[in-house]
Design a protein around this motif. Structure first.
Motif, PDB file in Angstrom:
ATOM      1  N   ASN A 226       0.848  -1.186   0.000  1.00 30.27           N
ATOM      2  CA  ASN A 226       0.000   0.000   0.000  1.00 30.27           C
ATOM      3  C   ASN A 226       0.884   1.237   0.000  1.00 30.27           C
ATOM      4  O   ASN A 226       1.638   1.483   0.945  1.00 30.27           O
ATOM      5  N   ASP A 227       0.824   2.020  -1.101  1.00 35.64           N
ATOM      6  CA  ASP A 227       1.634   3.241  -1.254  1.00 35.64           C
ATOM      7  C   ASP A 227       3.111   2.984  -0.964  1.00 35.64           C
ATOM      8  O   ASP A 227       3.784   3.768  -0.295  1.00 35.64           O
ATOM      9  N   MET A 228       3.621   1.895  -1.485  1.00 35.29           N
ATOM     10  CA  MET A 228       4.995   1.468  -1.208  1.00 35.29           C
ATOM     11  C   MET A 228       5.968   2.108  -2.189  1.00 35.29           C
ATOM     12  O   MET A 228       5.686   2.250  -3.378  1.00 35.29           O
ATOM     13  N   ASN A 229       7.143   2.489  -1.665  1.00 33.58           N
ATOM     14  CA  ASN A 229       8.201   2.998  -2.533  1.00 33.58           C
ATOM     15  C   ASN A 229       9.552   2.686  -1.896  1.00 33.58           C
ATOM     16  O   ASN A 229       9.629   2.323  -0.725  1.00 33.58           O
ATOM     17  N   HIS A 230      10.592   2.809  -2.716  1.00 34.27           N
ATOM     18  CA  HIS A 230      11.950   2.559  -2.232  1.00 34.27           C
ATOM     19  C   HIS A 230      12.853   3.675  -2.743  1.00 34.27           C
ATOM     20  O   HIS A 230      12.508   4.369  -3.713  1.00 34.27           O
ATOM     21  N   ARG A 231      13.981   3.824  -2.093  1.00 32.86           N
ATOM     22  CA  ARG A 231      14.869   4.933  -2.435  1.00 32.86           C
ATOM     23  C   ARG A 231      16.292   4.432  -2.603  1.00 32.86           C
ATOM     24  O   ARG A 231      16.766   3.591  -1.838  1.00 32.86           O
ATOM     25  N   TYR A 232      16.961   4.951  -3.621  1.00 30.00           N
ATOM     26  CA  TYR A 232      18.396   4.756  -3.781  1.00 30.00           C
ATOM     27  C   TYR A 232      19.034   6.135  -3.790  1.00 30.00           C
ATOM     28  O   TYR A 232      18.785   6.942  -4.698  1.00 30.00           O
ATOM     29  N   GLY A 233      19.808   6.420  -2.742  1.00 25.48           N
ATOM     30  CA  GLY A 233      20.358   7.757  -2.593  1.00 25.48           C
ATOM     31  C   GLY A 233      19.242   8.721  -2.266  1.00 25.48           C
ATOM     32  O   GLY A 233      18.424   8.477  -1.369  1.00 25.48           O
TER      33      GLY A 233
ATOM     34  N   GLU B  32      13.118  -4.195   2.745  1.00 24.56           N
ATOM     35  CA  GLU B  32      11.933  -3.483   3.208  1.00 24.56           C
ATOM     36  C   GLU B  32      11.840  -2.138   2.487  1.00 24.56           C
ATOM     37  O   GLU B  32      12.864  -1.478   2.255  1.00 24.56           O
ATOM     38  N   PRO B  33      10.622  -1.699   2.146  1.00 22.65           N
ATOM     39  CA  PRO B  33      10.476  -0.398   1.468  1.00 22.65           C
ATOM     40  C   PRO B  33      10.774   0.755   2.428  1.00 22.65           C
ATOM     41  O   PRO B  33      10.710   0.585   3.651  1.00 22.65           O
ATOM     42  N   VAL B  34      11.087   1.920   1.867  1.00 25.47           N
ATOM     43  CA  VAL B  34      11.374   3.079   2.717  1.00 25.47           C
ATOM     44  C   VAL B  34      10.095   3.842   3.065  1.00 25.47           C
ATOM     45  O   VAL B  34      10.083   4.645   3.999  1.00 25.47           O
ATOM     46  N   SER B  35       9.041   3.569   2.304  1.00 22.82           N
ATOM     47  CA  SER B  35       7.770   4.232   2.608  1.00 22.82           C
ATOM     48  C   SER B  35       6.617   3.312   2.252  1.00 22.82           C
ATOM     49  O   SER B  35       6.760   2.383   1.454  1.00 22.82           O
ATOM     50  N   GLY B  36       5.441   3.588   2.846  1.00 25.69           N
ATOM     51  CA  GLY B  36       4.281   2.731   2.620  1.00 25.69           C
ATOM     52  C   GLY B  36       4.337   1.491   3.496  1.00 25.69           C
ATOM     53  O   GLY B  36       5.234   1.339   4.339  1.00 25.69           O
ATOM     54  N   THR B  37       3.373   0.610   3.302  1.00 25.26           N
ATOM     55  CA  THR B  37       3.300  -0.613   4.113  1.00 25.26           C
ATOM     56  C   THR B  37       3.221  -1.839   3.220  1.00 25.26           C
ATOM     57  O   THR B  37       2.700  -1.781   2.101  1.00 25.26           O
ATOM     58  N   VAL B  38       3.742  -2.952   3.744  1.00 26.47           N
ATOM     59  CA  VAL B  38       3.611  -4.240   3.060  1.00 26.47           C
ATOM     60  C   VAL B  38       3.217  -5.293   4.080  1.00 26.47           C
ATOM     61  O   VAL B  38       3.541  -5.180   5.270  1.00 26.47           O
ATOM     62  N   SER B  39       2.503  -6.308   3.616  1.00 25.00           N
ATOM     63  CA  SER B  39       2.186  -7.463   4.474  1.00 25.00           C
ATOM     64  C   SER B  39       2.457  -8.729   3.677  1.00 25.00           C
ATOM     65  O   SER B  39       2.220  -8.777   2.475  1.00 25.00           O
ATOM     66  N   ARG B  40       2.992  -9.726   4.375  1.00 26.02           N
ATOM     67  CA  ARG B  40       3.343 -10.984   3.731  1.00 26.02           C
ATOM     68  C   ARG B  40       2.758 -12.134   4.530  1.00 26.02           C
ATOM     69  O   ARG B  40       2.918 -12.205   5.755  1.00 26.02           O
TER      70      ARG B  40
END
Length: 529
Positions: free
Chosen positions: A341-348, A389-397
């Protein structure tokens, strides 16, 4: 022109790879080199390129070929300019323009005053205008490395180009540029590829096998038609031989029964006649010799037919010999395995995706994960599998057992032998003979059991990986395939396709091979931008 006569190559361990290779390639010929994994296609290209030396035979080539290998790891510690073998020219040009007009610099440049312009134009054509020729190859993605070497064709302008799986790692736009180059090229091309669309752009198919090279005068579709005709003839020959074998065994049995009746009838007559014992023994010995002679004649005929049948069966495609079998995942279809949900990741300082991702994956789905090179497909896989793990948003597994199979089949330990590798997956406590039976089902006969995994071809590693999954009693709930067809020949792609279609769990596939995605019945596409 390229000329090969009685070419032979033997591995350093003395194993013969191929011999009696004869081939003539004329100027501007466009040739597809096909054959099973392990037949020696890449090795033959390396010999033509001068990277390897043949063990015997004659090779004549008019000009130095430009060779694009399948793997690029050996270039990681050098710059793009060094990998393209243009660094010295660029340095000489810069020195001359700076006033250092020495004989050495002029010799190195060799009047190639447009080298910088050609580099810029070639890199721009392949969408690499942002690259610096002095940056290391290790900083590039697989697709970028391929495009760098493809750009080198326009830079060097060779007469002969050798391409080993050139569409590997390329995204859709890269493949379109490659297809355009193949169609418009005026140089001689020899291409090893499993990309059926690319193969149909080439004029001639050359099949490499243990019998040498067989030339088929047409594109890949024509080659397939011819192979189908050959296959139907082989099937007919096998059926005829099987029928002849049944008939021979039946005749042997009937003859033996008839001879037994005759012998018994003769014995009764002799007993009634009251013949002496010595005469009776003589008659019995003669009867036994006659029976043995008849049995020998029939046995010899059966052996001859059986040997012929076995030889014909050796020519069957591997797909027809294999026995696949996967247990089903224990998770019920439709169970939510992953949700973002609204997940994102960051490099730098840069977010990986322009828009945050919201989606879910349910048990039993077949999903294709698409996107241009650098769009974050590998990162998303690692997040789905819980490795990142993403830097923002939520995940469930949900609890699940996932297996990640990359294009190098890294789950295979190259330090192990084939049987040892299979044993590592033996959490079902199968007996040794049961493991060896499974290996044999996947075409790993006795000759393979002690073979090091490092010596296996890409297709063999794929089959061993599939075999290991069937040995384990823990069927994966999720299988992730990352460019699974990249290092496979077409026959092994068909084996993989059949295995994947038997698997009933969740499948996530990263692939640019549209034909493969169609064959495995992908239901949904997740496209990253």
């Amino acid at each position: 022109m390229l000329f090969l006569q009685n070419l032979t190559y033997t591995h350093p361990n003395k194993d013969l790879l191929f011999d009696n290779i004869n081939l003539t390639v004329n100027r501007q010929d466009k040739i597809a080199l096909v054959g099973n994994n392990g037949a020696g296609k890449s090795t033959l290209l390396k010999i033509i390129a001068g990277v390897l030396q043949p063990s015997g035979g004659v090779m004549q080539v008019d000009s130095i070929p430009y060779y694009i290998p399948q793997l690029f790891g050996q270039f990681n510690n050098i710059t793009i300019a060094q990998a393209l073998r243009i660094e010295d020219k660029l340095k000489a040009l810069q020195a001359i323009l700076g006033g250092d007009v020495t004989e050495e610099n002029l010799t190195i440049l060799n009047d190639d005053w447009t080298i910088e312009e050609r580099c810029k134009e070639a890199l721009t054509h392949w969408g690499l205008e942002e690259l610096d020729l002095h940056q290391e190859m290790a900083t590039l993605s697989g697709g970028q490395k391929t495009k760098v070497f493809l750009a080198g064709i326009a830079i060097h302008q060779p007469e002969i180009v050798l391409l080993d799986e050139p569409s590997n790692h390329l995204d859709r736009s890269g493949r379109m540029l490659l297809y355009e180059f193949i169609q418009s090229a005026s140089c001689t091309l020899i291409v090893v590829s499993h990309d059926r669309k690319l193969l149909n752009l080439l004029d001639t198919v050359c099949e490499l096998s243990k019998r040498g090279i067989v030339v088929y005068g047409g594109n890949y579709d024509f080659y397939r038609e011819q192979k189908m005709i050959e296959g139907n003839a082989l099937d007919q020959d096998i059926r005829s031989k099987e029928k002849a074998l049944r008939k021979a065994r039946e005749t042997e049995r009937e003859t033996a029964e008839r001879q037994q009746k005759l012998d018994a009838r003769g014995k009764k007559k002799q007993e009634k006649a009251g013949l002496p014992t010595i005469s009776m023994n003589t008659f019995r010995n003669n009867a036994e010799k006659s029976t043995a002679r008849i049995k020998g004649v029939h046995a010899e005929k059966i052996v001859t037919i059986s040997q012929g049948l076995n030889e014909l069966r050796k020519d069957l495609p591997d797909m027809d010999k294999m026995k696949l079998g996967f247990d089903n995942s224990t998770l019920h279809r439709g169970k939510i395995l992953f949700a973002a949900n609204d997940m994102n990741h960051r490099y730098g300082d840069r977010l990986l995706w322009q828009q945050a991702l919201t989606f879910q994956i349910t048990s039993g789905e077949r999903i294709a994960l698409k996107g241009l090179n650098g769009s974050g497909k590998t990162t998303l896989i690692n997040i789905i599998l819980g490795k990142l793990e993403p830097v923002s948003g939520t995940v469930s597994r949900a609890d699940n057992r996932a297996v990640y199979i990359d294009q190098d089949y890294s789950l295979i330990d190259n330090s192990l032998q084939v049987y040892e590798q299979a044993e590592r997956f033996n959490d079902a406590a199968l007996q040794e003979h049961e493991i060896k039976t499974r290996l044999t089902r996947f075409l790993f006969t006795k000759d393979y059991w002690d073979k090091p995994c490092s010596a296996l071809s890409g297709g063999e590693k794929m089959r061993l990986m599939l075999c290991c999954l069937t040995i384990s009693d823990k069927t994966p709930d999720i299988i992730v395939l990352d460019e699974p067809t990249n290092n496979l020949d077409i026959q092994n792609i068909e084996i993989l396709t059949a295995a994947v279609n038997e698997y009933k769990g969740t499948l996530i596939v990263v692939s640019h091979d549209e034909y493969f995605l169609e064959q495995i019945n992908v239901e949904r596409i997740l496209e990253l931008s």
